[in-house]
Design a protein around this motif. Structure first.
Motif, PDB file in Angstrom:
ATOM      1  N   ASP A 131       0.643  -1.162   0.015  1.00 18.37           N
ATOM      2  CA  ASP A 131       0.035   0.001  -0.085  1.00 18.37           C
ATOM      3  C   ASP A 131       0.840   1.214  -0.110  1.00 18.37           C
ATOM      4  N   ARG A 132       1.884   1.277   0.728  1.00 14.58           N
ATOM      5  CA  ARG A 132       2.534   2.570   0.837  1.00 14.58           C
ATOM      6  C   ARG A 132       3.390   2.915  -0.685  1.00 14.58           C
ATOM      7  N   TYR A 133       3.180   2.240  -1.649  1.00 16.61           N
ATOM      8  CA  TYR A 133       3.712   2.377  -2.900  1.00 16.61           C
ATOM      9  C   TYR A 133       2.802   2.603  -3.905  1.00 16.61           C
ATOM     10  N   LYS A 134       1.267   2.376  -3.376  1.00 19.09           N
ATOM     11  CA  LYS A 134       0.032   2.754  -4.199  1.00 19.09           C
ATOM     12  C   LYS A 134       0.332   4.078  -5.096  1.00 19.09           C
ATOM     13  N   ASN A 135       0.366   5.056  -4.302  1.00 22.57           N
ATOM     14  CA  ASN A 135       0.389   6.395  -4.984  1.00 22.57           C
ATOM     15  C   ASN A 135       1.482   6.537  -5.894  1.00 22.57           C
ATOM     16  N   ALA A 136       2.689   5.755  -5.833  1.00 19.02           N
ATOM     17  CA  ALA A 136       3.761   5.916  -7.102  1.00 19.02           C
ATOM     18  C   ALA A 136       3.164   4.979  -8.118  1.00 19.02           C
ATOM     19  N   ARG A 137       2.567   3.851  -8.071  1.00 17.15           N
ATOM     20  CA  ARG A 137       2.071   3.285  -9.057  1.00 17.15           C
ATOM     21  C   ARG A 137       1.013   3.862  -9.753  1.00 17.15           C
ATOM     22  N   ASP A 138       0.122   4.495  -8.889  1.00 17.29           N
ATOM     23  CA  ASP A 138      -1.409   5.093  -9.550  1.00 17.29           C
ATOM     24  C   ASP A 138      -0.974   6.342 -10.280  1.00 17.29           C
ATOM     25  N   ASN A 139       0.058   7.001  -9.833  1.00 18.44           N
ATOM     26  CA  ASN A 139       0.017   8.651 -10.094  1.00 18.44           C
ATOM     27  C   ASN A 139       1.284   9.163 -10.843  1.00 18.44           C
ATOM     28  N   ALA A 140       2.257   8.385 -10.737  1.00 18.95           N
ATOM     29  CA  ALA A 140       3.589   8.757 -11.614  1.00 18.95           C
ATOM     30  C   ALA A 140       3.210   8.729 -13.164  1.00 18.95           C
ATOM     31  N   LYS A 141       3.765   9.762 -13.430  1.00 14.35           N
ATOM     32  CA  LYS A 141       3.776  10.203 -15.000  1.00 14.35           C
ATOM     33  C   LYS A 141       4.632   9.620 -15.859  1.00 14.35           C
ATOM     34  N   THR A 142       6.100   9.317 -15.081  1.00 11.24           N
ATOM     35  CA  THR A 142       7.156   9.007 -15.789  1.00 11.24           C
ATOM     36  C   THR A 142       7.729   7.781 -14.725  1.00 11.24           C
ATOM     37  N   ALA A 143       8.688   7.220 -15.547  1.00 12.65           N
ATOM     38  CA  ALA A 143       9.595   6.081 -14.688  1.00 12.65           C
ATOM     39  C   ALA A 143      10.354   6.860 -13.779  1.00 12.65           C
ATOM     40  N   LYS A 144      10.998   8.258 -14.081  1.00 13.20           N
ATOM     41  CA  LYS A 144      12.016   8.654 -13.105  1.00 13.20           C
ATOM     42  C   LYS A 144      11.078   9.160 -11.947  1.00 13.20           C
ATOM     43  N   GLU A 145       9.640   9.793 -12.168  1.00 11.96           N
ATOM     44  CA  GLU A 145       8.700  10.309 -11.162  1.00 11.96           C
ATOM     45  C   GLU A 145       8.482   9.168 -10.147  1.00 11.96           C
ATOM     46  N   GLN A 146       8.212   7.872 -10.821  1.00 12.67           N
ATOM     47  CA  GLN A 146       8.043   6.736 -10.058  1.00 12.67           C
ATOM     48  C   GLN A 146       9.251   6.086  -9.089  1.00 12.67           C
ATOM     49  N   VAL A 147      10.108   6.261  -9.673  1.00  9.58           N
ATOM     50  CA  VAL A 147      11.301   5.831  -8.794  1.00  9.58           C
ATOM     51  C   VAL A 147      11.501   6.912  -7.619  1.00  9.58           C
ATOM     52  N   LEU A 148      11.224   8.122  -7.684  1.00  9.13           N
ATOM     53  CA  LEU A 148      11.577   9.200  -6.736  1.00  9.13           C
ATOM     54  C   LEU A 148      10.259   8.988  -5.839  1.00  9.13           C
ATOM     55  N   MET A 149       9.085   8.745  -6.205  1.00 13.55           N
ATOM     56  CA  MET A 149       7.814   8.446  -5.385  1.00 13.55           C
ATOM     57  C   MET A 149       8.131   7.087  -4.234  1.00 13.55           C
ATOM     58  N   ILE A 150       8.728   6.086  -5.139  1.00 14.06           N
ATOM     59  CA  ILE A 150       8.901   4.816  -4.462  1.00 14.06           C
ATOM     60  C   ILE A 150       9.939   4.975  -3.493  1.00 14.06           C
ATOM     61  N   ALA A 151      10.913   5.799  -3.581  1.00 18.09           N
ATOM     62  CA  ALA A 151      12.080   6.047  -2.674  1.00 18.09           C
ATOM     63  C   ALA A 151      11.567   7.005  -1.456  1.00 18.09           C
ATOM     64  N   LYS A 152      10.910   7.955  -1.820  1.00  9.91           N
ATOM     65  CA  LYS A 152      10.180   8.713  -0.812  1.00  9.91           C
ATOM     66  C   LYS A 152       9.231   8.056   0.099  1.00  9.91           C
ATOM     67  N   ALA A 153       8.602   6.921  -0.373  1.00  9.64           N
ATOM     68  CA  ALA A 153       7.797   6.240   0.275  1.00  9.64           C
ATOM     69  C   ALA A 153       8.347   5.176   1.286  1.00  9.64           C
ATOM     70  N   GLY A 154       9.490   4.949   1.208  1.00  9.43           N
ATOM     71  CA  GLY A 154      10.481   4.333   2.317  1.00  9.43           C
ATOM     72  C   GLY A 154      11.214   2.988   1.575  1.00  9.43           C
ATOM     73  N   TYR A 155      11.254   3.103   0.429  1.00 10.14           N
ATOM     74  CA  TYR A 155      11.716   1.645  -0.263  1.00 10.14           C
ATOM     75  C   TYR A 155      13.184   1.326   0.052  1.00 10.14           C
ATOM     76  N   THR A 156      14.098   2.633   0.065  1.00  7.95           N
ATOM     77  CA  THR A 156      15.312   2.517   0.031  1.00  7.95           C
ATOM     78  C   THR A 156      15.892   3.566   1.262  1.00  7.95           C
ATOM     79  N   THR A 157      17.144   3.170   1.937  1.00  2.86           N
ATOM     80  CA  THR A 157      17.693   3.907   2.838  1.00  2.86           C
ATOM     81  C   THR A 157      18.467   5.192   2.094  1.00  2.86           C
ATOM     82  N   THR A 158      18.776   4.955   0.954  1.00  4.88           N
ATOM     83  CA  THR A 158      19.412   5.970   0.130  1.00  4.88           C
ATOM     84  C   THR A 158      18.730   7.236   0.089  1.00  4.88           C
TER      85      THR A 158
END
Length: 165
Positions: free
Chosen positions: A112-139
């Motif tokens: 669920d924490r990545y749902k916004n990235a899956r549903d609302n990202a307009k580009t691959a780069k935006e999706q990566v950034l949204m996934i990272a901001k949702a806590g996917y990585t410690t980077t």
């Protein structure tokens, strides 16, 4: 822009693993270039010991209940803690085979924490950034995107794929 080395590595990675990645993410709203870039980086282009010996394609921490998991292994890794890069030991999931390891990454990204990235990202780069901001990585998210940007661009140029429906 990306280097010739990134272009060639990305082409090889997609030719070798792209079909499995595409099958794993079909219908998920995940961008193919974003997932290719994540898997290329996180697996050391398929050559890291975590990937080669334990079929873990995403640095997935110990999660023995994931489909295909056959245990956990403690390994050295680099994490960011409060913005500082540190060497540490972590427990990672071991998977039965490459297919299980790649599918597990998709399972993680369906949380669920990545749902916004899956549903609302307009580009691959935006999706990566949204996934990272949702806590996917410690980077830190902007650093994570910078690490993946060239691979994303090379994947887009090579295959021209976005989301696979």
């Amino acid at each position: 822009m990306y280097s010739l080395a990134v272009k060639n590595k990305t082409k090889w990675f997609i030719d070798t693993y792209g079909t499995g990645i595409a099958k794993a993410i079909k219908g998920t709203n995940l961008f193919f270039p974003a997932i290719v870039a994540q898997k290329a980086l996180e697996s050391g282009w398929g050559q890291s010991s975590l990937t080669k010996q334990h079929n873990n394609w995403g640095g997935i921490k110990c999660a023995p209940n994931l489909s295909g998991a056959i245990g956990c292994i403690k390994m050295d890794t680099t994490e960011y803690k409060k913005g500082v890069k540190v060497n540490t030991k972590q427990s990672f999931t071991k998977f039965a085979d490459t297919e299980s390891g790649i599918k597990a990454v998709t399972t993680v990204l369906m949380a669920d924490r990545y749902k916004n990235a899956r549903d609302n990202a307009k580009t691959a780069k935006e999706q990566v950034l949204m996934i990272a901001k949702a806590g996917y990585t410690t980077t830190p998210p902007s650093k994570y995107l910078a690490l993946l940007s060239g691979i994303i661009e090379a994947a887009q140029d090579y295959k021209g794929l976005g989301r696979i429906v």
